[in-house]
Design an enzyme around this catalytic site. Structure first.
Site, PDB file in Angstrom:
ATOM      1  CE  LYS A  74      -2.456  -0.916   3.964  1.00 55.54           C
ATOM      2  NZ  LYS A  74      -1.505  -2.995   3.967  1.00 55.54           N
ATOM      3  NE  ARG A  84      -4.303  -1.740   9.243  1.00 57.09           N
ATOM      4  CZ  ARG A  84      -3.404  -1.232   9.309  1.00 57.09           C
ATOM      5  NH1 ARG A  84      -3.813   0.108   9.288  1.00 57.09           N
ATOM      6  NH2 ARG A  84      -1.916  -2.180   8.837  1.00 57.09           N
ATOM      7  NE  ARG A 127       6.983  -2.624   6.219  1.00 60.05           N
ATOM      8  CZ  ARG A 127       5.578  -2.726   6.578  1.00 60.05           C
ATOM      9  NH1 ARG A 127       5.271  -2.010   5.363  1.00 60.05           N
ATOM     10  NH2 ARG A 127       4.873  -2.777   7.674  1.00 60.05           N
ATOM     11  NE  ARG A 181       6.238  -0.104  10.385  1.00 62.49           N
ATOM     12  CZ  ARG A 181       4.574  -0.488  10.598  1.00 62.49           C
ATOM     13  NH1 ARG A 181       5.214  -0.071   8.974  1.00 62.49           N
ATOM     14  NH2 ARG A 181       3.509  -1.211  10.349  1.00 62.49           N
ATOM     15  NE  ARG A 239       2.067  -5.105  12.046  1.00 67.90           N
ATOM     16  CZ  ARG A 239       2.812  -4.629  10.928  1.00 67.90           C
ATOM     17  NH1 ARG A 239       4.107  -5.438  11.221  1.00 67.90           N
ATOM     18  NH2 ARG A 239       2.997  -3.552   9.870  1.00 67.90           N
TER      19      ARG A 239
HETATM   20  P1  ADP Z   1       2.179  -2.116   3.110  1.00 63.49           P
HETATM   21  O1  ADP Z   1       2.415   0.397   2.735  1.00 63.49           O
HETATM   22  O2  ADP Z   1       1.093  -1.950   2.397  1.00 63.49           O
HETATM   23  O3  ADP Z   1       2.534  -2.893   4.849  1.00 63.49           O
HETATM   24  P2  ADP Z   1       5.117  -1.696   1.909  1.00 63.49           P
HETATM   25  O4  ADP Z   1       4.520  -0.607   1.001  1.00 63.49           O
HETATM   26  O5  ADP Z   1       5.562  -0.905   3.086  1.00 63.49           O
HETATM   27  O6  ADP Z   1       3.249  -3.000   2.493  1.00 63.49           O
HETATM   28  O7  ADP Z   1       5.989  -3.179   1.265  1.00 63.49           O
HETATM   29  C1  ADP Z   1       6.467  -4.070   2.182  1.00 63.49           C
HETATM   30  C2  ADP Z   1       7.695  -4.147   1.907  1.00 63.49           C
HETATM   31  O8  ADP Z   1       7.706  -4.646   0.440  1.00 63.49           O
HETATM   32  C3  ADP Z   1       8.297  -3.055   1.523  1.00 63.49           C
HETATM   33  O9  ADP Z   1       9.562  -2.797   2.076  1.00 63.49           O
HETATM   34  C4  ADP Z   1       8.768  -2.983   0.051  1.00 63.49           C
HETATM   35  O10 ADP Z   1       9.566  -1.994  -0.505  1.00 63.49           O
HETATM   36  C5  ADP Z   1       8.511  -4.046  -0.363  1.00 63.49           C
HETATM   37  N1  ADP Z   1       6.983  -3.867  -1.435  1.00 63.49           N
HETATM   38  C6  ADP Z   1       6.216  -3.924  -1.814  1.00 63.49           C
HETATM   39  N2  ADP Z   1       6.029  -3.986  -3.195  1.00 63.49           N
HETATM   40  C7  ADP Z   1       6.466  -5.159  -3.308  1.00 63.49           C
HETATM   41  C8  ADP Z   1       6.232  -6.002  -5.290  1.00 63.49           C
HETATM   42  N3  ADP Z   1       5.261  -5.729  -5.978  1.00 63.49           N
HETATM   43  N4  ADP Z   1       7.406  -7.021  -5.255  1.00 63.49           N
HETATM   44  C9  ADP Z   1       8.298  -7.314  -3.604  1.00 63.49           C
HETATM   45  N5  ADP Z   1       8.444  -6.236  -2.329  1.00 63.49           N
HETATM   46  C10 ADP Z   1       7.729  -5.376  -2.732  1.00 63.49           C
HETATM   47  P1  AMP Z   2       0.433   0.297   9.290  1.00 64.62           P
HETATM   48  O1  AMP Z   2       1.735   1.204   9.167  1.00 64.62           O
HETATM   49  O2  AMP Z   2      -0.842   0.144   8.295  1.00 64.62           O
HETATM   50  O3  AMP Z   2       1.087  -1.305   9.019  1.00 64.62           O
HETATM   51  O4  AMP Z   2      -0.131  -0.050  10.639  1.00 64.62           O
HETATM   52  C1  AMP Z   2       0.658  -0.186  12.451  1.00 64.62           C
HETATM   53  C2  AMP Z   2      -0.545  -0.522  13.008  1.00 64.62           C
HETATM   54  O5  AMP Z   2      -1.296   1.005  13.146  1.00 64.62           O
HETATM   55  C3  AMP Z   2      -0.826  -1.148  13.044  1.00 64.62           C
HETATM   56  O6  AMP Z   2      -0.678  -2.240  13.265  1.00 64.62           O
HETATM   57  C4  AMP Z   2      -1.823  -0.988  14.261  1.00 64.62           C
HETATM   58  O7  AMP Z   2      -1.894  -1.352  15.475  1.00 64.62           O
HETATM   59  C5  AMP Z   2      -2.006   0.413  14.003  1.00 64.62           C
HETATM   60  N1  AMP Z   2      -2.839   0.981  12.999  1.00 64.62           N
HETATM   61  C6  AMP Z   2      -2.931   1.874  11.873  1.00 64.62           C
HETATM   62  N2  AMP Z   2      -3.768   2.011  11.278  1.00 64.62           N
HETATM   63  C7  AMP Z   2      -5.246   1.855  11.720  1.00 64.62           C
HETATM   64  C8  AMP Z   2      -6.496   1.822  11.860  1.00 64.62           C
HETATM   65  N3  AMP Z   2      -7.306   1.986  10.827  1.00 64.62           N
HETATM   66  N4  AMP Z   2      -7.030   1.498  12.743  1.00 64.62           N
HETATM   67  C9  AMP Z   2      -6.198   0.874  13.550  1.00 64.62           C
HETATM   68  N5  AMP Z   2      -5.397   0.820  13.933  1.00 64.62           N
HETATM   69  C10 AMP Z   2      -4.472   1.260  13.228  1.00 64.62           C
END
Ligand code: ADP
Ligand code: AMP
Length: 215
Positions: A13, A88, A127, A160, A171
């Protein structure tokens, strides 16, 4: 254009939101980023969110909704926004509908990044996030030019704390129990568009762009 970007943790995302920001001048609203900022600034939302985030649980709906509402109220989004990580839960989705009526905006597209859950552990464990600007990289799939340094702003990359094996399990379990039902909710409304998130980043982006062309 206002977009909701859905998908499990690690689906891509944030990665795709970054591209939408560069390409279309949209503003990313990531509730995860908002909570992390609140945490580092020790604001009221940060203090509440800390323990939920640390252990991989969702922050309770009322706080999350209040934070999003404040953010939407206090900022302007000339070219539109991308909601990344919100809603969510079904309660959050319903509240968003009521906030959108109150603030008079429309959600133009709900895009769900579809990816098998077993692919997510390696995405999350590899990541790396920039301490300063929040940009994300991946040690294998999207490495920075210099190890440990953000390509965009030169900030320090870190892993993280909610990416420990234990927190990741919680998660993903939380996603299955609380967020996956939202897909059915939006499917019943006929508003969701599924995009294959299990392909190279550029291809995911092309598919998203195709969906947006029709909007
Ligand atoms: P989200 O925001 O949904 O939690 P991220 O965009 O942070 O996910 O992506 C999670 C990890 O996977 C990051 O380290 C990112 O660089 C990697 N990633 C994202 N999209 C892809 C893809 N299409 N193929 C491989 N790795 C990806
Ligand atoms: P993310 O960066 O989207 O992976 O979110 C990190 C953490 O923030 C999640 O594991 C939750 O603890 C909290 N969080 C983010 N978005 C929400 C949401 N819409 N509702 C509740 N908790 C959230």
């Amino acid at each position: 254009m206002n977009i909701i970007l859905m998908g499990p943790p690690g689906a891509g995302k944030g990665t795709q939101a970054d591209r939408l920001v560069s390409q279309y001048g949209l503003t990313q609203i990531s509730t995860g980023d908002l909570f992390r900022k609140a945490l580092s600034e020790q604001t009221k939302y940060g203090v509440i969110a800390k323990y939920f985030i640390q252990f991989g649980h969702l922050v309770p709906d009322d706080y999350t909704i209040a934070m999003v509402r404040d953010h939407l109220k206090e900022n302007t989004f000339d070219n539109g926004f991308i909601l990344d990580g919100f809603p969510r839960t079904i309660i959050q989705a319903r509240e968003l509908e009521s906030i959108s009526r109150e603030f008079k905006f429309k959600i133009d597209a709900i895009i769900n990044l579809d990816i098998p859950l077993e692919k997510l552990v390696s995405r999350l464990s590899g990541r790396r996030t920039c301490q300063s600007c929040g940009a994300t990289f991946h040690v294998e799939f999207n490495p920075p030019k210099v190890e440990g340094v953000c390509d965009k702003c030169g900030g320090e990359l870190y892993q993280r704390p909610d990416e420990s094996e234990e927190a990741v399990k919680v998660r993903l379990d939380t996603y299955n129990k609380q967020t996956r039902p939202l897909i059915d909710y939006y499917t019943m409304q006929g508003t969701i568009i599924n995009v294959n998130g299990d392909q190279p980043m550029e291809d995911v982006f092309k598919d998203i762009e195709k969906c947006l062309e029709d909007k």
